[in-house]
Design a protein around this motif. Structure first.
Motif, PDB file in Angstrom:
ATOM      1  N   GLY A  30       0.811  -1.207   0.000  1.00 31.51           N
ATOM      2  CA  GLY A  30       0.000   0.000   0.000  1.00 31.51           C
ATOM      3  C   GLY A  30       0.840   1.250   0.000  1.00 31.51           C
ATOM      4  O   GLY A  30       2.077   1.201  -0.029  1.00 31.51           O
ATOM      5  N   ARG A  31       0.159   2.376   0.042  1.00 34.57           N
ATOM      6  CA  ARG A  31       0.778   3.695   0.017  1.00 34.57           C
ATOM      7  C   ARG A  31       0.131   4.567   1.087  1.00 34.57           C
ATOM      8  O   ARG A  31      -1.071   4.465   1.332  1.00 34.57           O
ATOM      9  CB  ARG A  31       0.572   4.357  -1.351  1.00 34.57           C
ATOM     10  CG  ARG A  31       1.272   3.650  -2.499  1.00 34.57           C
ATOM     11  CD  ARG A  31       0.507   3.734  -3.778  1.00 34.57           C
ATOM     12  NE  ARG A  31      -0.786   3.058  -3.676  1.00 34.57           N
ATOM     13  CZ  ARG A  31      -0.932   1.734  -3.770  1.00 34.57           C
ATOM     14  NH1 ARG A  31       0.120   0.961  -3.954  1.00 34.57           N
ATOM     15  NH2 ARG A  31      -2.128   1.166  -3.650  1.00 34.57           N
ATOM     16  N   LEU A  32       0.919   5.443   1.699  1.00 32.74           N
ATOM     17  CA  LEU A  32       0.403   6.380   2.694  1.00 32.74           C
ATOM     18  C   LEU A  32       0.150   7.729   2.025  1.00 32.74           C
ATOM     19  O   LEU A  32       1.025   8.276   1.342  1.00 32.74           O
ATOM     20  CB  LEU A  32       1.396   6.555   3.846  1.00 32.74           C
ATOM     21  CG  LEU A  32       1.838   5.289   4.578  1.00 32.74           C
ATOM     22  CD1 LEU A  32       2.704   5.657   5.763  1.00 32.74           C
ATOM     23  CD2 LEU A  32       0.654   4.454   5.006  1.00 32.74           C
ATOM     24  N   ILE A  33      -1.063   8.272   2.229  1.00 34.93           N
ATOM     25  CA  ILE A  33      -1.475   9.512   1.574  1.00 34.93           C
ATOM     26  C   ILE A  33      -2.119  10.433   2.607  1.00 34.93           C
ATOM     27  O   ILE A  33      -2.904   9.988   3.445  1.00 34.93           O
ATOM     28  CB  ILE A  33      -2.484   9.212   0.440  1.00 34.93           C
ATOM     29  CG1 ILE A  33      -1.853   8.283  -0.602  1.00 34.93           C
ATOM     30  CG2 ILE A  33      -2.978  10.496  -0.205  1.00 34.93           C
ATOM     31  CD1 ILE A  33      -2.839   7.766  -1.620  1.00 34.93           C
ATOM     32  N   ASP A  34      -1.773  11.711   2.547  1.00 31.59           N
ATOM     33  CA  ASP A  34      -2.427  12.709   3.396  1.00 31.59           C
ATOM     34  C   ASP A  34      -3.862  12.884   2.906  1.00 31.59           C
ATOM     35  O   ASP A  34      -4.102  13.200   1.731  1.00 31.59           O
ATOM     36  CB  ASP A  34      -1.669  14.040   3.317  1.00 31.59           C
ATOM     37  CG  ASP A  34      -2.195  15.069   4.298  1.00 31.59           C
ATOM     38  OD1 ASP A  34      -3.381  15.466   4.164  1.00 31.59           O
ATOM     39  OD2 ASP A  34      -1.430  15.499   5.174  1.00 31.59           O
ATOM     40  N   ASP A  35      -4.831  12.680   3.796  1.00 35.39           N
ATOM     41  CA  ASP A  35      -6.237  12.699   3.398  1.00 35.39           C
ATOM     42  C   ASP A  35      -6.696  14.082   2.949  1.00 35.39           C
ATOM     43  O   ASP A  35      -7.655  14.206   2.184  1.00 35.39           O
ATOM     44  CB  ASP A  35      -7.111  12.215   4.563  1.00 35.39           C
ATOM     45  CG  ASP A  35      -8.559  12.020   4.154  1.00 35.39           C
ATOM     46  OD1 ASP A  35      -8.803  11.282   3.177  1.00 35.39           O
ATOM     47  OD2 ASP A  35      -9.446  12.601   4.803  1.00 35.39           O
ATOM     48  N   GLU A  36      -6.021  15.140   3.401  1.00 39.37           N
ATOM     49  CA  GLU A  36      -6.444  16.497   3.066  1.00 39.37           C
ATOM     50  C   GLU A  36      -5.751  17.038   1.815  1.00 39.37           C
ATOM     51  O   GLU A  36      -6.372  17.719   1.006  1.00 39.37           O
ATOM     52  CB  GLU A  36      -6.195  17.431   4.249  1.00 39.37           C
ATOM     53  CG  GLU A  36      -7.060  17.084   5.463  1.00 39.37           C
ATOM     54  CD  GLU A  36      -6.835  18.036   6.622  1.00 39.37           C
ATOM     55  OE1 GLU A  36      -5.957  18.933   6.499  1.00 39.37           O
ATOM     56  OE2 GLU A  36      -7.517  17.891   7.645  1.00 39.37           O
ATOM     57  N   THR A  37      -4.469  16.726   1.650  1.00 37.96           N
ATOM     58  CA  THR A  37      -3.719  17.274   0.516  1.00 37.96           C
ATOM     59  C   THR A  37      -3.572  16.285  -0.631  1.00 37.96           C
ATOM     60  O   THR A  37      -3.288  16.700  -1.761  1.00 37.96           O
ATOM     61  CB  THR A  37      -2.315  17.705   0.969  1.00 37.96           C
ATOM     62  OG1 THR A  37      -1.555  16.536   1.347  1.00 37.96           O
ATOM     63  CG2 THR A  37      -2.393  18.661   2.146  1.00 37.96           C
ATOM     64  N   VAL A 112      -3.795   4.096   1.872  1.00 34.80           N
ATOM     65  CA  VAL A 112      -4.068   4.454   3.264  1.00 34.80           C
ATOM     66  C   VAL A 112      -4.147   5.976   3.362  1.00 34.80           C
ATOM     67  O   VAL A 112      -3.137   6.673   3.228  1.00 34.80           O
ATOM     68  CB  VAL A 112      -2.964   3.918   4.194  1.00 34.80           C
ATOM     69  CG1 VAL A 112      -3.200   4.383   5.626  1.00 34.80           C
ATOM     70  CG2 VAL A 112      -2.905   2.397   4.125  1.00 34.80           C
ATOM     71  N   ARG A 113      -5.335   6.503   3.591  1.00 33.22           N
ATOM     72  CA  ARG A 113      -5.537   7.946   3.678  1.00 33.22           C
ATOM     73  C   ARG A 113      -5.528   8.357   5.150  1.00 33.22           C
ATOM     74  O   ARG A 113      -6.437   8.018   5.915  1.00 33.22           O
ATOM     75  CB  ARG A 113      -6.837   8.345   2.982  1.00 33.22           C
ATOM     76  CG  ARG A 113      -6.881   7.942   1.504  1.00 33.22           C
ATOM     77  CD  ARG A 113      -8.033   8.610   0.784  1.00 33.22           C
ATOM     78  NE  ARG A 113      -7.849  10.055   0.681  1.00 33.22           N
ATOM     79  CZ  ARG A 113      -7.220  10.663  -0.336  1.00 33.22           C
ATOM     80  NH1 ARG A 113      -6.702   9.949  -1.320  1.00 33.22           N
ATOM     81  NH2 ARG A 113      -7.123  11.987  -0.356  1.00 33.22           N
ATOM     82  N   LEU A 114      -4.486   9.081   5.516  1.00 30.34           N
ATOM     83  CA  LEU A 114      -4.261   9.454   6.909  1.00 30.34           C
ATOM     84  C   LEU A 114      -4.841  10.837   7.194  1.00 30.34           C
ATOM     85  O   LEU A 114      -4.625  11.784   6.430  1.00 30.34           O
ATOM     86  CB  LEU A 114      -2.764   9.457   7.211  1.00 30.34           C
ATOM     87  CG  LEU A 114      -2.039   8.127   7.007  1.00 30.34           C
ATOM     88  CD1 LEU A 114      -0.535   8.342   7.072  1.00 30.34           C
ATOM     89  CD2 LEU A 114      -2.490   7.106   8.035  1.00 30.34           C
TER      90      LEU A 114
END
Length: 208
Positions: A30-37, A112-114
């Motif tokens: 998976g990949r980690l992504i900022d949920d807002e940006t 993965v939207r953090l």
């Protein structure tokens, strides 16, 4: 003998199913992504934990500078196998993320939207009073504050050798507490409940 042949045939059928061969495990990536940006997020302060709760299995990855992760969840690979991912951020920049997925064809691939916590960066020095002199907590020859630990609400203040600390703290009233020392912390509270900024500077002194 017929029973043995039937068992072998059943295992072969499972091995040829979409879930892959028996016992081959599941590739979890998976990949980690900022949920807002929508921007990638490095997992430099994040662990990645994968659980197969039904089989009582766990695999974990330590923090790394990469935004992507890949691990192999051991056990039988069968379509629909439930795998729970849990990703805590030790810096508290992002909220704890946890979700359960079903694998397909021996693979689980997720974005993965953090969600940012929007906590305050609380920083300053942790000092101890040596008579009329204030010394950094990290200095040698600290007497009865050598092993002192200081917390502010839910977060610990971990100063470096010069006494400097920096931590993300929630926007609430923080009680400042000490352990492993008979000295008290001053101030006893840090009030971030109404603070609107992103950074707050506060020195903490350990006195008699």
């Amino acid at each position: 003998m017929r029973t043995l042949h039937s068992l072998v045939a059943l295992l072969a059928l499972i091995g040829c199913s979409g879930g892959g061969p028996l016992g081959s495990g599941t590739e979890v990536r998976g990949r980690l992504i900022d949920d807002e940006t929508g921007k990638p997020v490095a997992r430099s302060t994040m662990y990645v934990h994968a659980f197969d709760d039904a089989a009582k299995l766990q695999v974990s990855l330590d923090p790394d500078d990469d935004e992507e992760f890949s691990l192999r969840m051991t056990g039988t690979s069968i379509d629909g196998r439930k795998i729970r991912l849990r990703i805590p951020d030790l810096s508290n920049t992002y909220e704890l993320w946890e979700q359960t997925f079903e694998e397909q064809d021996g693979v689980l691939d997720v974005d993965v939207r953090l969600k940012p916590t929007h906590w305050v960066r609380l920083h300053g020095k942790v000092l101890w009073r040596d008579g009329e002199v204030l010394r950094p907590l990290g200095e040698e020859e600290q007497g009865n504050v050598r092993n002192a630990q200081v917390s502010a609400g839910r977060v610990g203040l971990r100063p470096d050798s010069a006494g400097n600390y920096s931590v993300n703290a929630p926007r609430e009233l923080l009680k400042v507490l000490t352990i492993n020392t008979n000295r008290n912390a001053h101030p006893k509270e840090i009030d971030l409940s109404g603070f609107k900024g992103d950074e707050f500077e506060q020195d903490v002194t350990l006195g008699e």
